[in-house]
Each structure stands twice: as C-alpha cells, then as structure tokens.
Write a protein that holds these residues in place. Structure first.
Motif, PDB file in Angstrom:
ATOM      1  N   GLY A 168      67.057 -21.056  51.680  1.00 46.21           N
ATOM      2  CA  GLY A 168      67.939 -22.201  51.904  1.00 46.21           C
ATOM      3  C   GLY A 168      67.872 -22.612  53.366  1.00 46.21           C
ATOM      4  N   LEU A 169      68.969 -23.156  53.877  1.00 52.58           N
ATOM      5  CA  LEU A 169      68.972 -23.575  55.280  1.00 52.58           C
ATOM      6  C   LEU A 169      69.502 -22.449  56.158  1.00 52.58           C
ATOM      7  CD1 LEU A 169      70.079 -27.248  54.839  1.00 52.58           C
ATOM      8  CD2 LEU A 169      67.823 -26.355  55.352  1.00 52.58           C
ATOM      9  N   PRO A 170      69.036 -22.389  57.390  1.00 49.62           N
ATOM     10  CA  PRO A 170      69.390 -21.244  58.243  1.00 49.62           C
ATOM     11  C   PRO A 170      70.866 -21.239  58.648  1.00 49.62           C
ATOM     12  CG  PRO A 170      68.116 -22.862  59.483  1.00 49.62           C
ATOM     13  CD  PRO A 170      68.117 -23.329  58.054  1.00 49.62           C
ATOM     14  N   PRO A 171      71.407 -20.039  58.886  1.00 50.76           N
ATOM     15  CA  PRO A 171      72.764 -19.940  59.415  1.00 50.76           C
ATOM     16  C   PRO A 171      72.816 -20.488  60.846  1.00 50.76           C
ATOM     17  CG  PRO A 171      71.704 -17.794  59.421  1.00 50.76           C
ATOM     18  CD  PRO A 171      70.764 -18.730  58.709  1.00 50.76           C
ATOM     19  N   VAL A 172      74.016 -20.803  61.280  1.00 53.62           N
ATOM     20  CA  VAL A 172      74.192 -21.411  62.604  1.00 53.62           C
ATOM     21  C   VAL A 172      73.599 -20.533  63.701  1.00 53.62           C
ATOM     22  CG1 VAL A 172      75.900 -22.166  64.294  1.00 53.62           C
ATOM     23  CG2 VAL A 172      76.210 -22.733  61.901  1.00 53.62           C
ATOM     24  N   TRP A 173      73.829 -19.227  63.627  1.00 55.18           N
ATOM     25  CA  TRP A 173      73.365 -18.363  64.720  1.00 55.18           C
ATOM     26  C   TRP A 173      71.837 -18.354  64.828  1.00 55.18           C
ATOM     27  CZ3 TRP A 173      70.271 -14.669  62.666  1.00 55.18           C
ATOM     28  CH2 TRP A 173      70.555 -14.172  61.383  1.00 55.18           C
ATOM     29  N   TYR A 174      71.153 -18.567  63.701  1.00 49.80           N
ATOM     30  CA  TYR A 174      69.684 -18.555  63.741  1.00 49.80           C
ATOM     31  C   TYR A 174      69.160 -19.729  64.574  1.00 49.80           C
ATOM     32  CZ  TYR A 174      64.856 -18.287  61.966  1.00 49.80           C
ATOM     33  OH  TYR A 174      63.491 -18.174  61.856  1.00 49.80           O
TER      34      TYR A 174
END
Lengths: 121, 201
Positions: free
Chosen positions: B117-123
């Motif tokens: 899916g789409l990356p988490p914010v921290w990534y």
C-alpha cells in the motif's frame, strides 16, 4: 551519532503515530492525479521520483513529514510546467477562481467552479 | 494549515491548487475525474500490507515459491495478481540468523505499493530517510527492536525502478499453520524491516 545530541530539527522518528495515508482529500487527489498522468505516459516514474526528490530533500521539509503532500503537489506542478502541459500563471488563475467560487458558495453546499462570480475562460 | 472556518466556505491554498490542476488537466483531456476517484479508492481501501503478508506467508509455506521469490520477485509477486503500476521491479530480501534487512528510500519515498500500500508517514519523513543508512541499529532500537550485536544489518535503498520487500524469519512454533494464519503474524513494519514477525500468542 546520537540522536540526543542532535538539534531539534532532527526530531524524534514519529513512531507511535500511524496517521491515515491521506490527511486531507486534496492529498489523495494530488496523489491519484500523478498516478493517472503517469499511466497516460506523460512522464516516466523515474522523472517523477526525481521531481519529488528535489522537493522533499530541500531544507524546508519538516522532520515529521506532515508537509509531504505539499511537496508532492509542488513537484507535480513543476513537472507539468517543465513538460509544457500547463503554465504556472494558468494554475494561479484557476486556483484563484476556485477560491472565489468557494467564497461565493453558501455554507454546506458543494463548492463548484460554476459558482465563481468572475469566471475565467 | 487547515483551519476550520465555520462562517464561510474556504478552500485552503493547497486544495484550491489541486482543484485548479484537476480542472486544467480535465479540460485538456489528460485526466478523467472518474478515474481519479477509482485510484483514490484503490489505494485507500484495496491495496495494503495484507498483500505483502500473503506473499510472505506463501514463501514460508512453500519452498518452491520461496525460491521463485528469491530469484524473480517481480514475477512471483505478479503471480498473486499484485502488480506494480509504475513498471518497477521487486526484490525480496530474506532475513536470516545472520542478517537482518531494512528498507529505506533516501531519494524520496519509493515503496513497494503493490504489496504494502502507501508508506507510513515516518517512512517519508527526513529523519528516517537520512538516519536509516547512517545508524540503522539506532533507528531499529527506536522502533523497539534491539538486535544482537553480532547480527548484520543490511540496508536497501529503494529507487523508482527497484523496490524491496523484506521477508522476515518465520516464528518458531508455527509448524503446520495455514498461510492465512501465518499472514496474520506479518506486519507492515516487518516487511520494511523495522520489526520482526509477531510471535504466535
């Protein structure tokens, strides 16, 4: 390098906060437009990665990543302008038209470009 | 940014610019608003780390699939109908007793969308992007993952063309488990490398 001795700019990794992938609808739209334009062959994904990188690697990028899609949008606009697909002035004018339309729309009603009292052609 | 104005309709400047771009591109016939909605829906609700967890669980259960995944991850993942949109190639990196793998994109935020899916914010945020390469062990400790000092950490820097999927080690005590049950042990972070597979309860 210890993180403790770093300054505030190198803030904590935002570990515990797992925000939804899009914080606001416009972020999802900006994301989807990019995917759609790439699908149409208007730029390669490498070109896109380069455009995005030049924004998110800038010194102004927030450590907590909250402004990520703001950089995304600037990158998309810049890439479209560099490809001759739109001009900055046209986007400025159209964005102002949308803001006028928003102001002219009664509260609670959907904001439509047709509501702009001074429509541009 | 996004202040709430209860007295008036207002588009914040970013929302207005996105709408402007959408209007201009639609008028030029370059995008179709309906297609935009489909893409948003797909990424918000249909594609997520469950896809990757199924790939990992299959690799744990089926040595032939694991071997295929090791040799040609792009094809092995596509065989489960998880297809990348950007024509990117996939590489699966397997954790072992000796080596732990960690994925980052120092360039921007390249990420295996089709399986995670789409990356988490921290990534996507600068601290992870810069520090994962310089101090991976320290970064992992901040994620609550302390690895033995003699365990090697290998960091993989994603690009627009090549994205990585970490295959964590299968937890002990899961012999005979179904793929479905195994997949529940595989978190998104385990497939980025900032966590291990969950231990069976």
């Amino acid at each position: 390098m210890s993180r403790r001795e770093a300054n505030d700019h190198a803030a904590d990794l935002p570990l515990s906060v797992d925000a939804p992938v899009f914080a606001e609808p416009w972020q999802a739209e900006a994301f989807a437009m990019t995917v759609a334009l790439h699908d149409k062959g208007l730029f390669s994904w490498g070109e896109w990665a380069q455009a995005l990188s030049s924004q998110v690697k800038g010194p102004g990028a927030a450590a907590d990543g909250h402004d990520y899609y703001e950089h995304w949008l600037v990158a998309l606009e810049s890439l479209l302008v560099s490809k001759g697909l739109t001009a900055r002035a046209d986007v400025d004018a159209m964005a102002e038209a949308w803001e006028r339309a928003a102001h002219a729309t009664p509260h609670g009603k959907p904001i439509l470009l047709e509501n702009d009292p001074r429509p541009i052609r | 940014m996004s202040h709430n104005h209860d007295h008036d309709n207002e588009l914040d400047p970013f929302a207005a610019r996105v709408r402007a771009l959408e209007t201009i591109l639609t008028r030029k016939g370059l995008i179709d608003p309906a297609a935009i909605d489909v893409i948003v829906d797909t990424y918000e609700t249909r594609i997520g780390p469950r896809n990757g967890a199924k790939v990992v669980a299959k690799a744990w259960s089926d040595p032939a699939y694991a071997d295929w995944l090791r040799r040609d991850a792009t094809a092995a993942i596509e065989s489960l109908s998880y297809t990348g949109r950007q024509g990117e190639h996939m590489q699966a990196v397997f954790n072992t007793e000796d080596t732990h793998n960690l994925v980052v994109c120092t360039l921007c935020s390249c990420y295996p969308w089709s399986v995670l899916g789409l990356p988490p914010v921290w990534y996507k945020a600068p601290p992870y992007r810069s520090r994962a390469v310089i101090d991976p062990r320290g970064v992992l400790e901040e994620f609550g993952l302390t690895l033995p000092a003699d365990k090697k950490i290998r960091v993989w820097d994603s690009t627009a063309e090549l994205r990585y999927l970490v295959v964590p080690m299968r937890p002990d005590g899961t012999e005979g488990w179904s793929e479905e049950r195994l997949a529940d042990l595989v978190s998104r972070d385990a497939m980025i490398g900032t966590a291990l597979a969950r231990q069976p309860a």
